[in-house]
Scaffold this motif. Structure first.
Motif, PDB file in Angstrom:
ATOM      1  N   HIS A 179      50.403  69.850  33.391  1.00  0.00           N
ATOM      2  CA  HIS A 179      51.703  69.168  34.233  1.00  0.00           C
ATOM      3  C   HIS A 179      52.868  69.399  33.534  1.00  0.00           C
ATOM      4  O   HIS A 179      53.085  69.332  32.342  1.00  0.00           O
ATOM      5  N   LEU A 180      53.923  69.944  34.525  1.00  0.00           N
ATOM      6  CA  LEU A 180      55.209  70.321  33.836  1.00  0.00           C
ATOM      7  C   LEU A 180      56.253  69.514  34.671  1.00  0.00           C
ATOM      8  O   LEU A 180      56.246  69.616  35.876  1.00  0.00           O
ATOM      9  N   VAL A 181      57.214  69.102  33.889  1.00  0.00           N
ATOM     10  CA  VAL A 181      58.252  68.206  34.420  1.00  0.00           C
ATOM     11  C   VAL A 181      59.599  68.692  33.984  1.00  0.00           C
ATOM     12  O   VAL A 181      59.839  68.562  32.636  1.00  0.00           O
ATOM     13  N   GLU A 182      60.668  69.265  34.721  1.00  0.00           N
ATOM     14  CA  GLU A 182      61.874  69.567  34.579  1.00  0.00           C
ATOM     15  C   GLU A 182      62.790  68.758  34.465  1.00  0.00           C
ATOM     16  O   GLU A 182      62.830  67.884  35.571  1.00  0.00           O
ATOM     17  N   SER A 183      63.862  68.665  34.021  1.00  0.00           N
ATOM     18  CA  SER A 183      64.817  67.476  33.931  1.00  0.00           C
ATOM     19  C   SER A 183      66.167  68.044  33.506  1.00  0.00           C
ATOM     20  O   SER A 183      66.091  69.037  32.557  1.00  0.00           O
ATOM     21  N   GLY A 184      67.164  67.481  33.815  1.00  0.00           N
ATOM     22  CA  GLY A 184      68.488  67.739  33.141  1.00  0.00           C
ATOM     23  C   GLY A 184      69.484  68.355  33.863  1.00  0.00           C
ATOM     24  O   GLY A 184      70.637  68.781  33.601  1.00  0.00           O
ATOM     25  N   GLY A 185      69.187  68.747  35.247  1.00  0.00           N
ATOM     26  CA  GLY A 185      69.918  69.490  36.307  1.00  0.00           C
ATOM     27  C   GLY A 185      71.007  68.667  36.672  1.00  0.00           C
ATOM     28  O   GLY A 185      71.168  67.423  36.344  1.00  0.00           O
TER      29      GLY A 185
ATOM     30  N   CYS B 244      60.359  75.505  35.146  1.00  0.00           N
ATOM     31  CA  CYS B 244      59.838  76.129  33.834  1.00  0.00           C
ATOM     32  C   CYS B 244      58.377  76.254  34.047  1.00  0.00           C
ATOM     33  O   CYS B 244      57.827  75.935  34.904  1.00  0.00           O
ATOM     34  N   ALA B 245      57.709  77.269  33.217  1.00  0.00           N
ATOM     35  CA  ALA B 245      56.481  77.664  33.794  1.00  0.00           C
ATOM     36  C   ALA B 245      55.796  77.997  32.375  1.00  0.00           C
ATOM     37  O   ALA B 245      56.254  78.262  31.299  1.00  0.00           O
TER      38      ALA B 245
ATOM     39  N   TRP C  34      53.468  75.764  36.749  1.00  0.00           N
ATOM     40  CA  TRP C  34      54.778  75.889  37.161  1.00  0.00           C
ATOM     41  C   TRP C  34      55.179  74.227  37.174  1.00  0.00           C
ATOM     42  O   TRP C  34      54.423  73.153  37.796  1.00  0.00           O
ATOM     43  N   GLY C  35      56.499  73.926  37.087  1.00  0.00           N
ATOM     44  CA  GLY C  35      57.090  72.749  37.407  1.00  0.00           C
ATOM     45  C   GLY C  35      57.799  72.899  38.946  1.00  0.00           C
ATOM     46  O   GLY C  35      57.527  73.748  39.459  1.00  0.00           O
ATOM     47  N   GLN C  36      58.280  71.433  39.252  1.00  0.00           N
ATOM     48  CA  GLN C  36      58.462  71.196  40.344  1.00  0.00           C
ATOM     49  C   GLN C  36      60.010  71.691  40.696  1.00  0.00           C
ATOM     50  O   GLN C  36      60.714  71.976  41.721  1.00  0.00           O
ATOM     51  N   GLY C  37      60.798  71.911  39.510  1.00  0.00           N
ATOM     52  CA  GLY C  37      62.137  72.521  39.715  1.00  0.00           C
ATOM     53  C   GLY C  37      63.267  71.423  39.324  1.00  0.00           C
ATOM     54  O   GLY C  37      62.926  70.358  39.920  1.00  0.00           O
TER      55      GLY C  37
END
Length: 124
Positions: free
Chosen positions: A3-9, A96-97, A114-117
């Motif tokens: 599991h990948l999780v992006e944040s900070g956008g 991210c991937a 892949w994360g969800q973006g």
């Protein structure tokens, strides 16, 4: 389960900065190559930056060289993308991937997870 999780956008003015985070769970991130990609409306997904799992080599798209920096914190199981001097053309959903091997490249098809973006919008 990987599991990948992006944040900070978010929304930032031209010339501003953001730091994106990619947090991994279900696997040890330092054994994987990690890439950052982005996709703007109506455009294909493009590679932005990547970092290998071995010696931590990095690569960047020409459009972001000198402005973006990728790094990894293995203790936090997280990869970061520091984005400076942002431009309106950097506006996109950033993903991210992860690649299971010691890979260094910006080809989306070479990445397995892949994360969800996270949305990045650069506008005044």
């Amino acid at each position: 389960q990987v599991h990948l999780v992006e944040s900070g956008g978010g929304l930032v003015q031209p010339g501003g900065s953001l730091r994106l985070s990619c947090a991994a769970s279900g696997f040890t991130l330092d054994y994987y190559a990690i890439g950052w990609f982005r996709q703007a409306p109506g455009k294909e997904r493009e590679g932005v930056s990547c970092i290998s799992s071995g010696d931590g080599s990095t690569d960047y798209a020409d459009s972001v060289k000198g402005r973006f920096t990728i790094s990894r914190d293995n203790a936090k199981n997280t990869v970061y993308l520091q984005m400076n001097s942002l431009k309106p053309e950097d506006t996109a959903v950033y993903y991210c991937a992860a690649n299971r091997w010691d890979y260094l490249g910006l080809t989306p098809a070479q990445y397995h997870y892949w994360g969800q973006g996270t949305q990045v919008t650069v506008s005044s």
